[in-house]
Every structure is written in structure tokens, then in C-alpha cells.
Design a protein around this motif. Structure first.
Motif, PDB file in Angstrom:
ATOM      1  N   ALA A 193       0.876  -1.174   0.000  1.00 44.32           N
ATOM      2  CA  ALA A 193       0.000   0.000   0.000  1.00 44.32           C
ATOM      3  C   ALA A 193       0.909   1.219   0.000  1.00 44.32           C
ATOM      4  O   ALA A 193       1.244   1.743   1.063  1.00 44.32           O
ATOM      5  CB  ALA A 193      -0.917   0.013   1.214  1.00 44.32           C
ATOM      6  N   PRO A 194       1.346   1.661  -1.177  1.00 43.47           N
ATOM      7  CA  PRO A 194       2.386   2.700  -1.263  1.00 43.47           C
ATOM      8  C   PRO A 194       1.887   4.098  -0.909  1.00 43.47           C
ATOM      9  O   PRO A 194       1.804   4.992  -1.740  1.00 43.47           O
ATOM     10  CB  PRO A 194       2.836   2.614  -2.715  1.00 43.47           C
ATOM     11  N   LEU A 195       1.548   4.262   0.356  1.00 45.07           N
ATOM     12  CA  LEU A 195       1.093   5.535   0.900  1.00 45.07           C
ATOM     13  C   LEU A 195       1.837   5.750   2.216  1.00 45.07           C
ATOM     14  O   LEU A 195       2.044   4.805   2.983  1.00 45.07           O
ATOM     15  CB  LEU A 195      -0.414   5.505   1.163  1.00 45.07           C
ATOM     16  N   THR A 196       2.186   6.988   2.486  1.00 43.96           N
ATOM     17  CA  THR A 196       2.976   7.271   3.686  1.00 43.96           C
ATOM     18  C   THR A 196       2.317   6.739   4.952  1.00 43.96           C
ATOM     19  O   THR A 196       2.963   6.095   5.784  1.00 43.96           O
ATOM     20  CB  THR A 196       3.212   8.787   3.817  1.00 43.96           C
ATOM     21  N   HIS A 197       1.029   6.992   5.108  1.00 49.72           N
ATOM     22  CA  HIS A 197       0.372   6.581   6.350  1.00 49.72           C
ATOM     23  C   HIS A 197       0.320   5.064   6.483  1.00 49.72           C
ATOM     24  O   HIS A 197       0.452   4.531   7.581  1.00 49.72           O
ATOM     25  CB  HIS A 197      -1.031   7.186   6.460  1.00 49.72           C
ATOM     26  N   GLN A 198       0.161   4.344   5.357  1.00 48.09           N
ATOM     27  CA  GLN A 198       0.152   2.886   5.449  1.00 48.09           C
ATOM     28  C   GLN A 198       1.551   2.349   5.729  1.00 48.09           C
ATOM     29  O   GLN A 198       1.719   1.350   6.447  1.00 48.09           O
ATOM     30  CB  GLN A 198      -0.391   2.276   4.161  1.00 48.09           C
ATOM     31  N   GLY A 199       2.562   3.005   5.158  1.00 48.90           N
ATOM     32  CA  GLY A 199       3.934   2.601   5.450  1.00 48.90           C
ATOM     33  C   GLY A 199       4.272   2.794   6.916  1.00 48.90           C
ATOM     34  O   GLY A 199       4.926   1.940   7.539  1.00 48.90           O
ATOM     35  N   LYS A 200       3.817   3.908   7.481  1.00 47.10           N
ATOM     36  CA  LYS A 200       4.065   4.165   8.905  1.00 47.10           C
ATOM     37  C   LYS A 200       3.329   3.143   9.772  1.00 47.10           C
ATOM     38  O   LYS A 200       3.859   2.678  10.789  1.00 47.10           O
ATOM     39  CB  LYS A 200       3.635   5.590   9.247  1.00 47.10           C
ATOM     40  N   TYR A 201       2.133   2.794   9.374  1.00 42.42           N
ATOM     41  CA  TYR A 201       1.348   1.769  10.074  1.00 42.42           C
ATOM     42  C   TYR A 201       2.097   0.435  10.068  1.00 42.42           C
ATOM     43  O   TYR A 201       2.271  -0.206  11.113  1.00 42.42           O
ATOM     44  CB  TYR A 201      -0.007   1.658   9.382  1.00 42.42           C
TER      45      TYR A 201
END
Length: 468
Positions: free
Chosen positions: A310-318
């Protein structure tokens, strides 16, 4: 702390962007010694070249457009002031505050390019050799893809980094690609004063989202003067003094800058994957705990864009928070719970990914689209309504928005929601809670929206579902 030689740590994190910071931070909170290696700026893409500066470039134009939708109001803005405000969010591309955070969290920061050179071993710029007692975590993000266009190597093109850090607004801007980056930056620069032409190979914008979202964004871009070319191909490019000439369907178009926004790929070509038997440049397949598959011993982890999940910042942080927690549990000899929705499993990556496209109108979505839900074999009902409530009429005269919810009929829960309209971004978290929590619709009926807010659209969606 590291050992006396300063090269042995419990955890070594490669990449100090938002994802790497979270993995390192959570591992440190678990009482582990952590080294974090970064070749560029601590804080990474999101802080300096993506999320924050791009939204800063968009925000003033959106606010002015919102004011103009109210009667008796006028508003203008100075494009240079927008660029100057953007610079405050990037701290003029100075990462001192991020470094201060890392040091305050007890994380050892090393500058340089890191490569995996053996089991639990990382070498920094051919010099320092770091060993990890428990885990190495790869958080190196992604890099832009350059399409095979004739002449593309003869001209200087913009990546998203160039577009978000530009010191001047080009008179004419070409944009190749109709995804999130292409749409957001096309609108930002059109409002900043560029004449923008956007070339999209496919027939729609924002192709991975609900079709009506791309249609509404396309209509808005056209209304604002963007020269939108759908079902078009960029056949070739050539230098033209200080400009670039694009050949689009046999027509030559000259622009002062050409932004290539045709996607990104995992940045894994030079992190030493070959040392652990993986192919350089490939996506790192991980399980829900973040362990890289195909590497014996379970010591190599990854999070963020490198995993392709899921190449999105918030998903990466999750995912990084989960990785840090898992490593902490393993180091303490505690069991790792692989069950969905446990603190050790990134379950949301599969079914509840929220996303906002910060165009005007905004697109805010979470979960599955109609097409994705049907492909998954779910028995669904699709509910579509206009966003026409007291809150939206107060928000703007002639407010024009749309909402869709996807209901899994077998379970009576939401599996997808999409909003399109001015200022809908802040409503997506309520939708995310409903999808993640699998709140039954009969229970959601009792979540009473405050009046007069745009959240009343939830009541209208449920009324439409229940019928007369």
C-alpha cells in the motif's frame, strides 16, 4: 546502546524517511538499541519532496477557490508567497529538527548509503560494518519510473521532487500521467499561473479509484483551463532551447518544464538484496508482520513502498509500527500473534487502506471499490448519492459532490466508501473506522451526525440503503 566498538545494535534500519523513523522509534520504545542509516535527508520523501510540500502548493489555491464560491467575496494570492510558505514546511530542506528527534529517541543516526552485505550485516558506504542482533529493516521507499519515450534522455524532465521544490512557476508545464501526482500537481501549477497540458495514456484519471472520482476531477481540471489529453500518448520529446517540445498524437506542444508522473517502483536496486539471495530491484514480499519472504531466519524485515502493499505514507508508517512492535516482542522472547487485527499483523493493508487525493474536488476513499469488491466475490450493494446536506450548502454555494458506499450484504457491513467534493478529506477517517471496525449497518444507524455538518451525508447514505 551499541557495544564499545559502536557497530553492533539490536536493530539496524535502512532508510530514515517517515517509515524508517516509525520502525526505529517503536523498536527503541521496546528498549532495543537502534541504528538508522540515511543517505539523504532524515524525514525522507514525504517531508521534503512529496506529501507536505505538494499539499502546501495546493492549499492556498483551494482556499481561494472556496472563498470565491461564497457570495459577495473575492480573493487573490501571490504565487511567490505560496512557494515561500512551502519552504517553511520543508525547513528549506534542512533536516536538523528530524535529527534532533532521532537523537532524543535514543536512535543512533548514521549518514551514508547502506547495503546488506551478509546475514544481519549492513555496510555503510563501504566503511562502517553494522551488525544487528535481532533484525535489519529495509525502509528505502520508491523511486520514479521513466517511461520509454523517444528522446526522453535528451531533455531535462521534472520528477515529483523537482515539481514540489521548484523556485519558480513555469509559464508552460507539461504533465505526463493522470494518477494522484499528475492530477494534484497539474492543478497546483495551473492555479499558480502555469498553462498546463496533461497527457494521460488511458481513458480516465485516477484509474485505480471509483470511475466517478476521475470523471469529476477531470471536469474540474478542464474547467480551470488545464489542457487535458486523455487516451493520448507522448510519442517523443526533443529539446527546444531552454524548453521541451512534446509530440502528442502528431501535434507538437512546447512547454517550459515536463513533469513525468508515470508511477514509482520499489527502491531496492542498490540495498544488497543479492547478498541474501533476492533479486535487486524487486518488490520485497512480506508477511503481515513485515518479515521478508525467502530469507531464512526471519531477521530481515521491510515496510513501506519497498513492499508494494500500500504505497502511501500513512500505510507505510502503520506497517512500520507493527514491524517495530514485532521485533520488540521477538527480542523479549514473547510470542508473535499472527491473527488478523492483532498488534502484530498489518491487516488493514488488505481491506482498509484510506487515501486522499488533494485536488479540488478532493477524493477521499477507504477500502474496496465496486470493481474490487466484485472481483473478490463479495455479494455487494452499491449506494450512490449526491452530497447535498445542510453542511455542504453552507460550505459552498452550488456545492457539487458525490458519495458511494459499498455494502457486503452477507455481513451487513461496509467494505468501501468514496467521497468526492470540496473539503471531504476530513470525513474519510469516520469511514475508515466503520470499515476497520466492521460496524454493522444497523448499529451505524445510531451514529448520529452533528447538524449542520457535511457528515450528515452518512445519514443520507444509510437512508438510501434502507429505502422508503
Amino acid at each position: 546502546m551499541s557495544d564499545a566498538g559502536g557497530t553492533s545494535f539490536d536493530v539496524v534500519v535502512i532508510g530514515a524517511g517517515a517509515v524508517g523513523e516509525n520502525a526505529a522509534g517503536y523498536a527503541a520504545q521496546a528498549g532495543l538499541s537502534v541504528a538508522m542509516v540515511e543517505a539523504e535527508l532524515v524525514g525522507g520523501e514525504c517531508s521534503y519532496w512529496a506529501c507536505m510540500p505538494s499539499k502546501a502548493l495546493l492549499r492556498t489555491g483551494h482556499a481561494v477557490a472556496a472563498v470565491r464560491r461564497l457570495p459577495g467575496t473575492t480573493a487573490t494570492f501571490d504565487p511567490q508567497a505560496v512557494l515561500d510558505r512551502r519552504d517553511t514546511f520543508t525547513h528549506d530542506w534542512d533536516d536538523a529538527s528530524q535529527v534532533e528527534w532521532a537523537e532524543g529517541a535514543g536512535i543512533t543516526l548514521l549518514r551514508g548509503h547502506a547495503r546488506i552485505t551478509g546475514e544481519k550485516e549492513v555496510t555503510v558506504d563501504g566503511g562502517d560494518v553494522l551488525t544487528a542482533r535481532h533484525a535489519v529493516v529495509v525502509c528505502t521507499g520508491s523511486t520514479p519510473v521513466t517511461p520509454p519515450v523517444e528522446g526522453i534522455d535528451t531533455v531535462r524532465t521534472w520528477t515529483s521532487r523537482d515539481a514540489t521544490s521548484a523556485k519558480e512557476v513555469p509559464a508552460r508545464l507539461g504533465v505526463l500521467g493522470g494518477g494522484v501526482v499528475g492530477c494534484e500537481l497539474a492543478q497546483a501549477y495551473q492555479r499558480l499561473g502555469s498553462q498546463v497540458v496533461l497527457v494521460q495514456h488511458g481513458s480516465s484519471l485516477l484509474a485505480s479509484m471509483e470511475p466517478f472520482a476521475g470523471e469529476r476531477v477531470a471536469a474540474a481540471l478542464r474547467e480551470e483551463g488545464v489542457d487535458l489529453r486523455l487516451d493520448a500518448s507522448l510519442d517523443s520529446v526533443a529539446p527546444a532551447d531552454d524548453a521541451v517540445t512534446m509530440s502528442v498524437g502528431g501535434e507538437e506542444i512546447t512547454v517550459d518544464a515536463l513533469l513525468v508522473a508515470t508511477g514509482r517502483r520499489p527502491h531496492t536496486a542498490d540495498v544488497g538484496l543479492d547478498a541474501v539471495g533476492l533479486e535487486p530491484g524487486t518488490t520485497l514480499e512480506v508477511d503481515d508482520a513485515g518479515r521478508v519472504q525467502g530469507v531464512d531466519g526471519g531477521w530481515l524485515f521491510a515496510a513501506g513502498d519497498v513492499t508494494g502493499r500500500a504505497p502511501l505514507t500513512h500505510q507505510g508508517k502503520y506497517a512500520a509500527r507493527i514491524v517495530g512492535t514485532v521485533i520488540g516482542a521477538v527480542a523479549a522472547g514473547e510470542p508473535v500473534d499472527p491473527a488478523p487485527w492483532s498488534e502484530h499483523a498489518a491487516t488493514a493493508d488488505h481491506v482498509a487502506v484510506p487515501q486522499v487525493v488533494f485536488t479540488d474536488p478532493e477524493v477521499a476513499s477507504v477500502g474496496r471499490t465496486e470493481a474490487q469488491a466484485r472481483e473478490a466475490g463479495l455479494d455487494i450493494r452499491v449506494v450512490d448519492i449526491p452530497i447535498a446536506v445542510g453542511g455542504s450548502s453552507l460550505q459552498a454555494d452550488g456545492y457539487d459532490g458525490a458519495a458511494r458506499m459499498i455494502v457486503d450484504e452477507a455481513r451487513g457491513v461496509l467494505v468501501g466508501v468514496t467521497f468526492v467534493g470540496q473539503d471531504v478529506a476530513e470525513m474519510v477517517h469516520a469511514a475508515t473506522v466503520a470499515v476497520v471496525g466492521e460496524v454493522p449497518l444497523h448499529r451505524l444507524w445510531h451514529a448520529v451526525p452533528a447538524y449542520p455538518t457535511m457528515s450528515e451525508v452518512w445519514l443520507r447514505l444509510l437512508e438510501a440503503y434502507r429505502g422508503p
